[in-house]
Design an enzyme around this catalytic site. Structure first.
Site, short mmCIF file in Angstrom:
data_model
loop_
_atom_site.label_atom_id
_atom_site.label_comp_id
_atom_site.label_asym_id
_atom_site.label_seq_id
_atom_site.Cartn_x
_atom_site.Cartn_y
_atom_site.Cartn_z
N GLU A 245 1.16 44.12 -21.53
CA GLU A 245 1.41 42.72 -21.88
C GLU A 245 0.08 42.09 -22.25
O GLU A 245 -0.76 41.82 -21.40
CB GLU A 245 2.05 41.97 -20.72
N CYS B 31 5.31 33.87 -21.48
CA CYS B 31 6.03 35.05 -20.99
C CYS B 31 7.25 35.36 -21.85
O CYS B 31 7.79 36.45 -21.78
CB CYS B 31 6.45 34.86 -19.53
#
Length: 496
Positions: free
Chosen positions: A381, A281
């Site tokens: 993402e 992340c």
């Protein structure tokens, strides 16, 4: 084929649902084990065990809780290579990266060893005449931790050391993609002397998650994962009266200014973009090149990408496979789409010759240049080894690009200009900022978390914010009357 079950009251618990999911070695494509998927009955057995253990653990002295925490820390340090091997076998990241994950998680364990100091309250003598006021922090109760696949050891360790040290009991729901690390940690807690029911593992999918979010005994939820699921966890948990910290997705930018050391910047982009196959992340996925340095910077990044050795994480390679075949294909589809959208694929990881089984889930480092903000390789993402390069003319344009993005997890700037760096960390709307540091994950005594759609809830992970999340404040006002008190007085109490 063996089945990975749950952990309840310091014992393995197979569960009664009969539902399972495959656990795969990403480097070989081989299904190595199965994992139990809890039904509601199984979930309630695990949660009820945590609830039953809470009163005794909450009332256990700080000295005893801390002693167990220290023993857990020593055992973890002695056996961390074993845990790293388990992570590599189920996630695919190389052994050195897996060991780094364990080490970063251990930092939070060490932070939690200082829990007596962290839980100290305040005391004011004679706040009013012969009235004393004190404050304490007490555990919230049963805590649910819902962890992602990309860090099966570190992310749970962001939460459970502090939760346990503060007097809570824990139910950990690991990812069904790599569930064995959670069981290994459970056994380590038992060896350290943690009482039965304080740390429990609930294997499963959405059924297990929903029971944690809705069960009345669970008082707090810690979650890390994609933004859509983080939104769901936050909305459902808070609607059921729970305290929730839900860390969501990211689109992390690195700004490279014209005065930057381009060799340093190129090294950093490769390390931050392709480490753990981009399944972080905090991975840098968007490079923002300012001014006329873009051509040179892209060339340097591509040259370094060519040198990365792809293969089985146990063979001394630089980068391993992606976690599943479906995820590998999803990431590759973004590269396909970028080409169709007119971006330039400078270095293509879709065709790679890995040091490993041809059935592994391989995708090599990929560098895409001339990306625009409307392309899906930028807006989404990707969570893979894909580095997008955006070209801008000025610092102000770079700042606006980042601040306009819906995510605000991590960012970095590369420059030798102290004034520009100071201005950037002051103006950028992102929770974690690096200056010539590509992955600005804070140490355990600071707190981890982003802004905007990267965090739902008001509290970040670990550090002092983590202590506050897993405890509730209470203020006690007391007066011990002496024999000469004034008798009954029904008037409203006044401070004097």
């Amino acid at each position: 084929m063996s089945c990975i079950g749950h952990w309840v009251n310091n014992e393995a618990f197979p569960g009664a649902s009969g539902n399972t999911a495959p656990v795969t070695n990403p480097a070989t494509g081989e299904v190595t084990r199965e994992v139990a998927l809890a039904d509601v009955r199984d979930a309630r057995v695990v949660i009820d065990a945590a609830a039953a253990a809470l009163p005794a653990w909450r009332d256990t002295s700080l000295a005893k809780r801390t002693a167990i925490m220290f023993r857990f820390r020593e055992l973890l340090n002695q056996h961390k290579d074993e845990l790293a091997g388990i992570i590599t076998s189920e996630h695919g990241k190389v052994l050195s990266d897996a060991l780094g994950e364990v080490t970063r998680g251990q930092e939070v364990v060490e932070f939690a060893c200082g829990i007596p100091h962290l839980l100290k309250g305040g005391f004011s003598e004679n706040a009013s005449t012969e009235v004393d006021v004190l404050s304490v922090r007490q555990p919230v109760g049963v805590v649910g931790i819902i962890a992602p696949f990309n860090f099966p050891a570190m992310v749970p360790m962001w939460f459970f050391p502090i939760a346990i040290a503060a007097g809570n009991t824990v139910v950990l729901k690991p990812s069904e993609k790599d569930p064995s690390a959670a069981l290994w940690l459970s056994e380590l807690w038992a060896q350290a002397g943690l009482p039965a029911g304080v740390f429990n593992v609930l294997q499963g999918d959405k059924t297990a998650v929903d029971e944690l979010l809705c069960h009345r005994a669970v008082k707090a939820i810690s979650f890390v994962g994609s933004t859509p699921i983080a939104q769901y966890v936050y909305a459902t948990g808070t609607a059921n009266g729970k305290r929730v910290q839900a860390l969501g997705g990211a689109k992390n930018h690195a700004v490279v200014l014209p005065d930057a050391d381009l060799d340093l910047a190129a090294d950093a982009m490769v390390n931050a973009g392709f480490g753990s196959a981009g399944e972080r992340c905090m991975a840098i996925s968007a490079v923002v090149a300012v001014g006329d340095i873009a051509d040179e910077l892209v060339l340097k990044i591509a040259e370094r990408a060519k040198s990365i050795k792809i293969g089985d994480g146990t063979r001394g390679c630089d980068m391993g496979p992606l976690v599943t075949a479906a995820h590998r294909n999803r990431v590759a589809s973004y590269i396909d789409q970028a080409e169709q959208d007119g971006a330039a694929v400078v270095f293509d990881g879709r065709q790679v010759s890995p040091d490993g089984s041809e059935d592994g889930f391989w995708l090599g480092p990929t560098v895409i240049d001339r990306v625009s903000t409307d392309m899906s390789c930028y807006t989404d993402e990707i969570f893979g080894p894909v580095l997008s390069v955006l070209r801008v003319e000025s610092y102000d344009e770079a700042l606006e690009l980042i601040n306009s993005n819906p995510y605000g997890n991590g960012t970095a700037i590369f420059t030798n200009d102290g004034g520009a760096a100071r201005r950037f960390h002051n103006e950028v709307e992102v929770g974690m900022v690096g200056i010539n540091v590509p992955i600005p994950v804070p140490m355990a005594y600071y707190s981890f978390g982003g802004w905007k759609n990267s965090l739902f809830g008001d509290t970040h992970a670990h550090g002092t914010e983590g202590v506050h999340f897993f405890t509730r404040g209470k203020v006690v006002t007391s007066r011990w009357l002496n024999p000469s008190h004034g008798g009954i007085n029904l008037g409203f109490p006044q401070t004097s």
